[in-house]
Write a protein that holds these residues in place. Sequence first.
Motif, mmCIF file in Angstrom:
data_model
loop_
_atom_site.group_PDB
_atom_site.id
_atom_site.type_symbol
_atom_site.label_atom_id
_atom_site.label_comp_id
_atom_site.label_asym_id
_atom_site.label_seq_id
_atom_site.Cartn_x
_atom_site.Cartn_y
_atom_site.Cartn_z
ATOM 1 N N ALA A 81 -9.448 -2.877 9.604
ATOM 2 C CA ALA A 81 -8.690 -4.061 9.992
ATOM 3 C C ALA A 81 -8.355 -4.856 8.734
ATOM 4 C CB ALA A 81 -9.492 -4.911 10.976
ATOM 5 N N VAL A 82 -7.273 -4.455 8.079
ATOM 6 C CA VAL A 82 -6.882 -5.052 6.796
ATOM 7 C C VAL A 82 -5.376 -5.303 6.817
ATOM 8 C CG1 VAL A 82 -8.740 -3.870 5.540
ATOM 9 C CG2 VAL A 82 -6.491 -2.774 5.732
ATOM 10 N N PRO A 83 -4.863 -6.117 5.902
ATOM 11 C CA PRO A 83 -3.404 -6.198 5.762
ATOM 12 C C PRO A 83 -2.831 -4.809 5.520
ATOM 13 C CG PRO A 83 -4.467 -7.930 4.497
ATOM 14 C CD PRO A 83 -5.563 -7.024 4.969
ATOM 15 N N TYR A 84 -1.683 -4.510 6.119
ATOM 16 C CA TYR A 84 -1.148 -3.154 6.053
ATOM 17 C C TYR A 84 -0.966 -2.675 4.610
ATOM 18 C CZ TYR A 84 1.004 0.887 8.208
ATOM 19 O OH TYR A 84 1.241 2.153 8.649
ATOM 20 N N GLY A 85 -0.593 -3.592 3.753
ATOM 21 C CA GLY A 85 -0.377 -3.231 2.354
ATOM 22 C C GLY A 85 -1.634 -2.795 1.625
ATOM 23 N N ALA A 86 -2.809 -3.042 2.234
ATOM 24 C CA ALA A 86 -4.071 -2.641 1.612
ATOM 25 C C ALA A 86 -4.476 -1.213 1.973
ATOM 26 C CB ALA A 86 -5.189 -3.599 2.031
ATOM 27 N N LEU A 87 -3.776 -0.587 2.903
ATOM 28 C CA LEU A 87 -4.172 0.760 3.332
ATOM 29 C C LEU A 87 -4.136 1.805 2.217
ATOM 30 C CD1 LEU A 87 -2.621 0.965 6.922
ATOM 31 C CD2 LEU A 87 -5.038 0.806 6.304
ATOM 32 N N PRO A 88 -3.125 1.791 1.322
ATOM 33 C CA PRO A 88 -3.178 2.756 0.214
ATOM 34 C C PRO A 88 -4.415 2.594 -0.658
ATOM 35 C CG PRO A 88 -0.953 1.892 0.461
ATOM 36 C CD PRO A 88 -1.833 1.071 1.359
ATOM 37 N N ALA A 89 -4.862 1.356 -0.871
ATOM 38 C CA ALA A 89 -6.078 1.136 -1.658
ATOM 39 C C ALA A 89 -7.304 1.653 -0.920
ATOM 40 C CB ALA A 89 -6.236 -0.352 -1.978
ATOM 41 N N GLN B 134 -9.907 4.484 -2.187
ATOM 42 C CA GLN B 134 -11.321 4.135 -2.307
ATOM 43 C C GLN B 134 -12.219 5.046 -1.482
ATOM 44 O OE1 GLN B 134 -12.153 0.089 -1.126
ATOM 45 N NE2 GLN B 134 -14.158 0.057 -2.125
ATOM 46 N N VAL B 135 -11.844 5.299 -0.215
ATOM 47 C CA VAL B 135 -12.741 6.034 0.679
ATOM 48 C C VAL B 135 -12.005 7.093 1.509
ATOM 49 C CG1 VAL B 135 -14.523 4.241 0.868
ATOM 50 C CG2 VAL B 135 -12.529 4.174 2.398
ATOM 51 N N GLY B 136 -10.814 7.481 1.073
ATOM 52 C CA GLY B 136 -10.044 8.454 1.834
ATOM 53 C C GLY B 136 -10.787 9.745 2.091
ATOM 54 N N ASN B 137 -11.463 10.257 1.090
ATOM 55 C CA ASN B 137 -12.201 11.514 1.272
ATOM 56 C C ASN B 137 -13.362 11.349 2.241
ATOM 57 O OD1 ASN B 137 -10.582 13.114 -0.365
ATOM 58 N ND2 ASN B 137 -11.726 12.606 -2.220
ATOM 59 N N GLN B 138 -14.027 10.182 2.188
ATOM 60 C CA GLN B 138 -15.133 9.909 3.105
ATOM 61 C C GLN B 138 -14.665 9.827 4.553
ATOM 62 O OE1 GLN B 138 -17.091 6.408 0.826
ATOM 63 N NE2 GLN B 138 -18.606 7.057 2.316
ATOM 64 N N GLN C 30 9.325 0.287 6.024
ATOM 65 C CA GLN C 30 9.456 1.693 6.398
ATOM 66 C C GLN C 30 8.528 2.047 7.557
ATOM 67 O OE1 GLN C 30 8.836 4.017 2.853
ATOM 68 N NE2 GLN C 30 10.509 3.038 1.745
ATOM 69 N N ALA C 31 7.314 1.467 7.543
ATOM 70 C CA ALA C 31 6.361 1.742 8.614
ATOM 71 C C ALA C 31 6.846 1.185 9.945
ATOM 72 C CB ALA C 31 4.995 1.156 8.260
ATOM 73 N N LYS C 32 7.442 0.013 9.923
ATOM 74 C CA LYS C 32 7.984 -0.567 11.155
ATOM 75 C C LYS C 32 9.087 0.314 11.726
ATOM 76 C CE LYS C 32 8.891 -4.910 11.766
ATOM 77 N NZ LYS C 32 8.049 -5.237 12.943
ATOM 78 N N GLU C 33 9.891 0.886 10.847
ATOM 79 C CA GLU C 33 10.996 1.734 11.296
ATOM 80 C C GLU C 33 10.464 3.032 11.916
ATOM 81 O OE1 GLU C 33 14.833 2.940 12.085
ATOM 82 O OE2 GLU C 33 14.168 0.981 11.360
ATOM 83 N N LYS C 34 9.473 3.643 11.275
ATOM 84 C CA LYS C 34 8.927 4.908 11.750
ATOM 85 C C LYS C 34 7.974 4.729 12.930
ATOM 86 C CE LYS C 34 7.282 7.795 8.769
ATOM 87 N NZ LYS C 34 6.466 8.313 7.625
ATOM 88 N N GLY C 35 7.265 3.619 12.936
ATOM 89 C CA GLY C 35 6.165 3.396 13.874
ATOM 90 C C GLY C 35 4.885 3.231 13.080
ATOM 91 N N ALA C 36 4.141 2.193 13.369
ATOM 92 C CA ALA C 36 2.975 1.858 12.555
ATOM 93 C C ALA C 36 1.907 2.946 12.578
ATOM 94 C CB ALA C 36 2.385 0.524 13.008
ATOM 95 N N ALA C 37 1.618 3.500 13.762
ATOM 96 C CA ALA C 37 0.505 4.442 13.881
ATOM 97 C C ALA C 37 0.738 5.730 13.106
ATOM 98 C CB ALA C 37 0.238 4.755 15.347
ATOM 99 N N ILE C 38 1.940 6.309 13.233
ATOM 100 C CA ILE C 38 2.182 7.555 12.506
ATOM 101 C C ILE C 38 2.266 7.295 11.007
ATOM 102 C CG2 ILE C 38 3.229 8.756 14.442
ATOM 103 C CD1 ILE C 38 5.963 8.196 13.248
ATOM 104 N N SER C 39 2.647 6.084 10.627
ATOM 105 C CA SER C 39 2.660 5.727 9.209
ATOM 106 C C SER C 39 1.240 5.583 8.686
ATOM 107 C CB SER C 39 3.446 4.431 9.001
ATOM 108 O OG SER C 39 4.795 4.590 9.396
ATOM 109 N N THR C 40 0.370 4.968 9.482
ATOM 110 C CA THR C 40 -1.040 4.869 9.100
ATOM 111 C C THR C 40 -1.656 6.250 8.963
ATOM 112 O OG1 THR C 40 -1.298 2.742 10.218
ATOM 113 C CG2 THR C 40 -3.303 3.971 9.765
ATOM 114 N N ALA C 41 -1.378 7.127 9.924
ATOM 115 C CA ALA C 41 -1.929 8.484 9.885
ATOM 116 C C ALA C 41 -1.474 9.232 8.633
ATOM 117 C CB ALA C 41 -1.522 9.251 11.138
ATOM 118 N N ALA C 42 -0.236 8.983 8.208
ATOM 119 C CA ALA C 42 0.261 9.624 6.989
ATOM 120 C C ALA C 42 -0.426 9.063 5.752
ATOM 121 C CB ALA C 42 1.773 9.430 6.874
ATOM 122 N N LEU C 43 -0.766 7.775 5.786
ATOM 123 C CA LEU C 43 -1.457 7.147 4.663
ATOM 124 C C LEU C 43 -2.917 7.584 4.574
ATOM 125 C CD1 LEU C 43 -0.056 3.510 4.974
ATOM 126 C CD2 LEU C 43 0.293 5.037 3.025
#
Length: 231
Positions: A89-97, A101-105, A128-141
């Motif tokens: 539960a973070v600002p969307y822009g923090a998801l790449p970080a 940090q813990v993507g492999n975990q 771009q995420a709003k255009e595609k849909g937030a959930a599938i964009s999160t899953a790609a990230l």
Amino acid sequence: MKRRVFLLTLAAVAVFHPALAQQPMKIGVIGSGRIGSTIGGLWLKAGHEVMFSDRDPEAVKRAIADLGPRAKSGTVQEAVAFGDVVLIAVPYGALPAIQQQVGNQLKGKVVMDPNNPVPARDGEMAAQAKEKGAAISTAALLPGVKTVRSFNSWGYATMAREANRPAPRMALPVAADDPEAMRIGMRLVADAGFDPVNAGSLAASKAFDLGSSVSGKVMTADELKKALSLK
């Protein structure tokens, strides 16, 4: 005889309290702001074990101050290691970080995603995420995780107020591509005090993204299904 009475009593309790009929889960929370602390607090009340984390240690202290002795705190890495399920539960822009940090975990884990892209705050990647849909964009990230979309279009104050109300409960949609993720997501929405509604795939969850026709509206399960054209 006493054992039989005890078992019958336990079964009766489980009927009225479904969360007690299943083993508690360990849940790690990344982001201990209003959404993370509210949802995590509801899961604590349902009997789950929750570890809160945040890039700001003071935010974690504030989040768990009123949540009782069972609320745990740790680093982001510790929360991910602790959780069978992880709420991010973070600002969307923090998801790449978070991914760095813990993507492999996170790979292989069920991840609850209530995050909303807000271009004015998060920049072009949010547009771009709003255009595609937030959930599938999160899953790609966050490749390799079992993403569940829920809790995203309703403010923390609304969820805190409406959780565990007398029937009919407030309904929340749940979307996932993975069957296990859907099952766990439905359970955790119910345990938080809402009626979970299976809303289909991550792609379909765009129908309840922030700003959609159902966003922010308090509805019963039947009303939500009708609004989302679900059977």
